[in-house]
Motif scaffolding. Sequence first.
Motif, PDB file in Angstrom:
ATOM      1  N   LEU A 280      43.203  39.083  32.943  1.00 16.88           N
ATOM      2  CA  LEU A 280      41.853  39.441  32.506  1.00 16.88           C
ATOM      3  C   LEU A 280      41.089  38.187  32.078  1.00 16.88           C
ATOM      4  O   LEU A 280      39.881  38.071  32.337  1.00 16.88           O
ATOM      5  CB  LEU A 280      41.930  40.445  31.359  1.00 16.88           C
ATOM      6  CG  LEU A 280      40.613  41.077  30.922  1.00 16.88           C
ATOM      7  CD1 LEU A 280      39.907  41.750  32.091  1.00 16.88           C
ATOM      8  CD2 LEU A 280      40.854  42.065  29.789  1.00 16.88           C
ATOM      9  N   ALA A 281      41.778  37.254  31.446  1.00 18.00           N
ATOM     10  CA  ALA A 281      41.129  36.010  31.028  1.00 18.00           C
ATOM     11  C   ALA A 281      40.578  35.261  32.238  1.00 18.00           C
ATOM     12  O   ALA A 281      39.438  34.763  32.212  1.00 18.00           O
ATOM     13  CB  ALA A 281      42.117  35.140  30.264  1.00 18.00           C
ATOM     14  N   ARG A 282      41.371  35.205  33.305  1.00 16.10           N
ATOM     15  CA  ARG A 282      40.906  34.514  34.515  1.00 16.10           C
ATOM     16  C   ARG A 282      39.674  35.202  35.097  1.00 16.10           C
ATOM     17  O   ARG A 282      38.725  34.551  35.532  1.00 16.10           O
ATOM     18  CB  ARG A 282      42.037  34.465  35.551  1.00 16.10           C
ATOM     19  CG  ARG A 282      43.174  33.528  35.191  1.00 16.10           C
ATOM     20  CD  ARG A 282      44.114  33.331  36.358  1.00 16.10           C
ATOM     21  NE  ARG A 282      44.856  34.541  36.683  1.00 16.10           N
ATOM     22  CZ  ARG A 282      46.041  34.858  36.149  1.00 16.10           C
ATOM     23  NH1 ARG A 282      46.599  34.066  35.237  1.00 16.10           N
ATOM     24  NH2 ARG A 282      46.674  35.965  36.508  1.00 16.10           N
ATOM     25  N   ALA A 283      39.698  36.531  35.116  1.00 19.94           N
ATOM     26  CA  ALA A 283      38.576  37.278  35.686  1.00 19.94           C
ATOM     27  C   ALA A 283      37.308  37.074  34.868  1.00 19.94           C
ATOM     28  O   ALA A 283      36.227  36.838  35.421  1.00 19.94           O
ATOM     29  CB  ALA A 283      38.919  38.764  35.761  1.00 19.94           C
ATOM     30  N   VAL A 284      37.406  37.143  33.554  1.00 22.07           N
ATOM     31  CA  VAL A 284      36.226  36.992  32.693  1.00 22.07           C
ATOM     32  C   VAL A 284      35.647  35.595  32.843  1.00 22.07           C
ATOM     33  O   VAL A 284      34.422  35.416  32.894  1.00 22.07           O
ATOM     34  CB  VAL A 284      36.585  37.296  31.227  1.00 22.07           C
ATOM     35  CG1 VAL A 284      35.416  36.945  30.302  1.00 22.07           C
ATOM     36  CG2 VAL A 284      36.958  38.770  31.064  1.00 22.07           C
ATOM     37  N   ARG A 285      36.489  34.601  32.968  1.00 19.86           N
ATOM     38  CA  ARG A 285      36.001  33.227  33.112  1.00 19.86           C
ATOM     39  C   ARG A 285      35.349  32.988  34.476  1.00 19.86           C
ATOM     40  O   ARG A 285      34.581  32.051  34.631  1.00 19.86           O
ATOM     41  CB  ARG A 285      37.146  32.247  32.881  1.00 19.86           C
ATOM     42  CG  ARG A 285      37.561  32.198  31.403  1.00 19.86           C
ATOM     43  CD  ARG A 285      38.589  31.131  31.127  1.00 19.86           C
ATOM     44  NE  ARG A 285      38.890  31.112  29.705  1.00 19.86           N
ATOM     45  CZ  ARG A 285      40.092  31.247  29.185  1.00 19.86           C
ATOM     46  NH1 ARG A 285      41.143  31.402  29.973  1.00 19.86           N
ATOM     47  NH2 ARG A 285      40.269  31.207  27.874  1.00 19.86           N
ATOM     48  N   ARG A 286      35.677  33.870  35.419  1.00 18.61           N
ATOM     49  CA  ARG A 286      34.980  33.810  36.713  1.00 18.61           C
ATOM     50  C   ARG A 286      33.660  34.571  36.665  1.00 18.61           C
ATOM     51  O   ARG A 286      32.962  34.691  37.671  1.00 18.61           O
ATOM     52  CB  ARG A 286      35.861  34.410  37.816  1.00 18.61           C
ATOM     53  CG  ARG A 286      37.099  33.611  38.165  1.00 18.61           C
ATOM     54  CD  ARG A 286      37.710  34.095  39.478  1.00 18.61           C
ATOM     55  NE  ARG A 286      38.066  35.506  39.445  1.00 18.61           N
ATOM     56  CZ  ARG A 286      39.282  35.978  39.163  1.00 18.61           C
ATOM     57  NH1 ARG A 286      40.257  35.120  38.840  1.00 18.61           N
ATOM     58  NH2 ARG A 286      39.528  37.271  39.178  1.00 18.61           N
ATOM     59  N   GLY A 287      33.349  35.136  35.511  1.00 13.53           N
ATOM     60  CA  GLY A 287      32.131  35.922  35.378  1.00 13.53           C
ATOM     61  C   GLY A 287      32.313  37.380  35.736  1.00 13.53           C
ATOM     62  O   GLY A 287      31.335  38.113  35.878  1.00 13.53           O
ATOM     63  N   GLU A 288      33.568  37.830  35.848  1.00 17.12           N
ATOM     64  CA  GLU A 288      33.852  39.204  36.271  1.00 17.12           C
ATOM     65  C   GLU A 288      34.237  40.060  35.056  1.00 17.12           C
ATOM     66  O   GLU A 288      35.356  40.553  34.945  1.00 17.12           O
ATOM     67  CB  GLU A 288      34.971  39.209  37.305  1.00 17.12           C
ATOM     68  CG  GLU A 288      34.635  38.419  38.560  1.00 17.12           C
ATOM     69  CD  GLU A 288      35.839  38.263  39.492  1.00 17.12           C
ATOM     70  OE1 GLU A 288      36.900  38.861  39.197  1.00 17.12           O
ATOM     71  OE2 GLU A 288      35.722  37.528  40.484  1.00 17.12           O
ATOM     72  N   VAL A 289      33.277  40.232  34.160  1.00 18.58           N
ATOM     73  CA  VAL A 289      33.513  41.120  33.016  1.00 18.58           C
ATOM     74  C   VAL A 289      33.481  42.566  33.519  1.00 18.58           C
ATOM     75  O   VAL A 289      32.533  42.965  34.201  1.00 18.58           O
ATOM     76  CB  VAL A 289      32.435  40.917  31.936  1.00 18.58           C
ATOM     77  CG1 VAL A 289      32.633  41.910  30.791  1.00 18.58           C
ATOM     78  CG2 VAL A 289      32.461  39.485  31.424  1.00 18.58           C
ATOM     79  N   PRO A 290      34.510  43.381  33.246  1.00 16.95           N
ATOM     80  CA  PRO A 290      34.519  44.765  33.745  1.00 16.95           C
ATOM     81  C   PRO A 290      33.278  45.530  33.301  1.00 16.95           C
ATOM     82  O   PRO A 290      32.806  45.382  32.174  1.00 16.95           O
ATOM     83  CB  PRO A 290      35.786  45.354  33.110  1.00 16.95           C
ATOM     84  CG  PRO A 290      36.635  44.165  32.793  1.00 16.95           C
ATOM     85  CD  PRO A 290      35.700  43.055  32.438  1.00 16.95           C
ATOM     86  N   GLY A 291      32.775  46.359  34.191  1.00 12.57           N
ATOM     87  CA  GLY A 291      31.587  47.138  33.873  1.00 12.57           C
ATOM     88  C   GLY A 291      31.887  48.396  33.083  1.00 12.57           C
ATOM     89  O   GLY A 291      30.962  49.025  32.559  1.00 12.57           O
ATOM     90  N   GLU A 292      33.152  48.769  33.028  1.00 13.35           N
ATOM     91  CA  GLU A 292      33.550  49.966  32.296  1.00 13.35           C
ATOM     92  C   GLU A 292      35.001  49.840  31.868  1.00 13.35           C
ATOM     93  O   GLU A 292      35.741  48.986  32.379  1.00 13.35           O
ATOM     94  CB  GLU A 292      33.367  51.210  33.167  1.00 13.35           C
ATOM     95  CG  GLU A 292      34.185  51.176  34.457  1.00 13.35           C
ATOM     96  CD  GLU A 292      33.940  52.370  35.346  1.00 13.35           C
ATOM     97  OE1 GLU A 292      33.424  53.377  34.839  1.00 13.35           O
ATOM     98  OE2 GLU A 292      34.272  52.295  36.545  1.00 13.35           O
TER      99      GLU A 292
END
Length: 371
Positions: A280-292
Motif C-alpha cells: 500500500l505504501a508503494r501504491a500511495v507514493r505512486r499517487g494511487e490512493v484508494p478511492g474507497e
Amino acid sequence: MPPVRRSLVRVLPLLLSALLAGCGAPAPRDTAEREVREAVAAWARTPPAQLAGIPLEDWAYEVSAVRRSGGAATVRAELRYRLGGHDAAAAVSAREVSLAREDGRWRVTGDRAAPGALPQLWDQGPVTVVRGTHSLVLGAGRDPATLSAIAAEADRAVPAVSAAWPGPWAGRAVVLVPGSLERMAQLLGRPVAEYKGMGAVTTGRVGAAPAPADRVVVNPEGWAELSQEGRRVILAHEVTHVATRAATTATTPLWLSEGFADWAAYRGTPATPEQAAPALARAVRRGEVPGELPRAQDFAFGGDPEALARAYEGAWLACRTVAGRWGEAALVDLYGRAGREPWPVAVRGALGIDPQELTKDWQETLREQFR
C-alpha cells in the motif's frame, strides 16, 4: 338430506379403516437391516484407533439409509461429535459406512466421508494430538515437534486476542494441521490455488447461534515459509476471527473483519505502517490512493498478489485509524454494531460521523503515513 346421510354412513367406515392403516406404526424393518443398524451403533460406541487421544464427546452415528447387496451393506449416516472443552455444540459430518457379513454377523469394514461431503482430518491418516494451555492442535502426517511449536504460538495468541477483543468468547483455539497444501484444500472443499501462499485460514459459522468451535486450519507449506514473527501474526489474526465469530454476521464488511483481525494481531507490537503495509505504501507514493475502502472482492485469492496485499493492508490501516482517533473501545463498538445494524447507522453510532467521512479520514491517514 337422508340420502346424503346414508352415503356418509357407508363411506365413513372405509375412511376410518384407511386412516387407521395410515396412522399406525411403520412397517418393521427386515431383520438384516435392523442388524446392520445395530452393528453401526455398536461400532460407534468405540471410536476408531486413529482417533485415540482426541477428546471426543457425544460421538454418535444417525443412520439415514441402508443399502444391501448379498453379504455387503453401505450405510449413509450423520456423524455428530464434540471436542471436549472446545465445542459448544455438535460438529456434523455426512458419512458412508461399509459393512460385511461374516460368520453370521455384520461387521463395519470402512468409514469415510459421504460423496460430496468434506472429509475429516482423521480421514487423511492417524492424528497426533498436542494440548496447549489455550489450544488443541490436531495433526495428520506432521511431526509432534511442529505441532508443539504451533500450539505454543496459539497459546501466545489467545491472551493477546482477548486483550484486543473484550467481547465474550471461549478463550480457546482448535488448530488442524494437515499433511500438505493439497490435504488442506480437501478439508476445506476448495481448489488448491485458493490457499497457495497462505499460512492459515479459519472455518466457522457467523452469528451467535450455537455452533462448534471454529477450526484454524494451517497450510503446512505456507507456514514453513513464514518467519517467526509472521507465524505469530498469522495465528493471532486467525484466532481473532475465532474470538469475533459470534459478533460477525453477513452485514459485517469484510474489510472490517479482516482489518480488525490484523489490528489485533499487530496490536502491542513495534510494527510500523511502513513495515506492515509495504504494498500500500508503494501504491500511495505512486499517487494511487484508494478511492474507497476495500471491497469484498478485493480479498479474493488467486488474483494479483499485490492487489490482495493492498486490500489487507488498507483494511488494517482503516482499523488502526479508528483506534487511533476514536479509541480502541470505539473500534470494538463499531465491530459489534456492524454485525447487527446497517453500516451507516453503525458508523454514526460508534464514531459520530458518516461512512463518507470515515473513508476520507482513512485516505488522509494514508497520505500522511506514506508521503
